[in-house]
Each structure stands twice: as C-alpha cells, then as structure tokens.
Design an enzyme around this catalytic site. Structure first.
Site, PDB file in Angstrom:
ATOM      1  N   VAL A  11      -2.286  -4.065  -3.600  1.00  0.00           N
ATOM      2  CA  VAL A  11      -1.111  -3.886  -2.758  1.00  0.00           C
ATOM      3  C   VAL A  11      -0.694  -5.269  -2.276  1.00  0.00           C
ATOM      4  O   VAL A  11      -1.489  -6.206  -2.282  1.00  0.00           O
ATOM      5  CB  VAL A  11      -1.359  -2.934  -1.565  1.00  0.00           C
ATOM      6  CG1 VAL A  11      -1.549  -1.503  -2.052  1.00  0.00           C
ATOM      7  CG2 VAL A  11      -2.546  -3.378  -0.733  1.00  0.00           C
ATOM      8  N   SER A  12       0.546  -5.384  -1.839  1.00  0.00           N
ATOM      9  CA  SER A  12       1.096  -6.698  -1.524  1.00  0.00           C
ATOM     10  C   SER A  12       0.754  -7.223  -0.134  1.00  0.00           C
ATOM     11  O   SER A  12       0.749  -8.424   0.078  1.00  0.00           O
ATOM     12  CB  SER A  12       2.616  -6.675  -1.683  1.00  0.00           C
ATOM     13  OG  SER A  12       2.935  -6.377  -3.018  1.00  0.00           O
ATOM     14  N   THR A  13       0.497  -6.329   0.820  1.00  0.00           N
ATOM     15  CA  THR A  13       0.250  -6.792   2.193  1.00  0.00           C
ATOM     16  C   THR A  13      -0.981  -6.115   2.771  1.00  0.00           C
ATOM     17  O   THR A  13      -1.405  -5.054   2.315  1.00  0.00           O
ATOM     18  CB  THR A  13       1.444  -6.484   3.114  1.00  0.00           C
ATOM     19  OG1 THR A  13       1.572  -5.064   3.253  1.00  0.00           O
ATOM     20  CG2 THR A  13       2.741  -7.055   2.564  1.00  0.00           C
TER      21      THR A  13
END
Length: 190
Positions: A11-13
């Site tokens: 996931v990005s964050t």
C-alpha cells in the site's frame, strides 16, 4: 529443490491497510508473503528486493493487482522481464494473469513488445531531435550563466546583508548555482 509461492502486498501510505491483500494472498496459498507500506514511486522497496533475492527458477510471485507491483508500466515490465529471466512465474489475481499458462505468456510477450517499441520510438525521436538541433548550430545543454553575475551574487552573499531569496531576485541566479559557486570558492581557498 522445492519451489515457493511468494506473495507481495503493498500500500502507498502508513494509513492504508494491507489486510485485504494479505488475505487474498493467503487464500491463493502463498508460502511466504512480503508486504510493505511504501509509495510505488520509490525505486528502493526493501521487501520487494528481499523477495527478488530469494526467488529461484520455478518459483511463483503472486500479487493482488499489477498496480501493487510496478511503479509504472515500464517498471512493471522490467520486473516481469527479471522474473522471466530467473524462470519465475507471475500471477496477478485482479487481471487474471498467470505467466505459467500460454495465454499469460502471450499477454506478457505483448506487454514486453509494446514497451520495447515505446523505448525504441523515444530513442529514435531523441536522436532525430539532436541531429536537427546540431544542424541548426545548437549543441544542447543548459545555457552558461554569466560569470560576472555569479560573482556579483557571491559578493552579495558574502556581505551577509541579503537573504538567498533577495539575491535570487536581484541577480536572477538560482540558489543551487550560488551554493555551487560558494563551494567552488571554498575549495579554491584550501
């Protein structure tokens, strides 16, 4: 020697949750799951690197979606080419891609061919542009900054009376150019 099925989730964050991806990878039957919370635009992804180091011929990498693996189409194709060179299969659950099957291999081959065509086209356009510019007497690169203006900016800085922003506004010299020339002056004094 045993072949492994590796799962990769990303996931990005930090605020996003990996649970849905990890659950899907477990349902698929992955032996080992690597996961990280890191933007896909970063080239250095430690968990992905660990997985790549561990992969051997006959292993399979499973991802929930292609977007979880690659930063861009180019990056994704480079990774799948790396997997292919190591004899590792790629499975993407969302896109129903499995490079161990004939249709999965075909899709991968088409993606690779399109990416190579794109790289070749960009290289051709770059060469044509450079030839055209040279024919007109332009050699490319950034224009040189007037040394007198750079010296003026350095002198203004050395007075201690002006901020970097003020020096930029007064001279038109960017702070990176100013700092580089300040460093050069410091190096000359040594």
């Amino acid at each position: 020697m045993r072949n492994y099925t590796f799962g990769y989730a990303r996931v990005s964050t930090e605020a996003q949750n990996l649970d849905r991806q990890i659950d899907a990878l477990k349902r698929y039957g992955c032996d080992i799951i690597y996961s990280e919370k890191m933007t896909g635009t970063k080239k250095d992804r430690p968990e992905l690197s660990k997985m790549i180091e561990r992969m051997t011929e006959g292993d399979t990498v499973v991802i929930v979606a292609l977007s979880r693996l690659g930063r861009s189409t180019k990056d994704l194709i480079e990774l799948t080419e790396l997997f292919q060179s190591k004899g590792v299969h790629l499975v993407s659950l969302k896109e129903s891609i499995d490079t161990s099957t004939p249709s999965g291999k075909l899709l991968f081959t088409l993606m690779s061919a399109i990416a190579q065509f794109e790289r070749d086209t960009i290289a051709d356009r770059t060469r044509e542009g450079l030839r055209s510019a040279r024919a007109r007497g332009r050699m490319g690169g950034r224009p040189k900054t007037d040394p007198d203006i750079v010296r003026k900016a350095v002198k203004l800085y050395q007075t201690g009376q002006y901020s970097i922003k003020e020096i930029e506004e007064l001279t038109g010299i960017k702070k990176s150019t100013l700092y580089r020339n300040l460093q050069t002056d410091t190096d000359k004094e040594r």
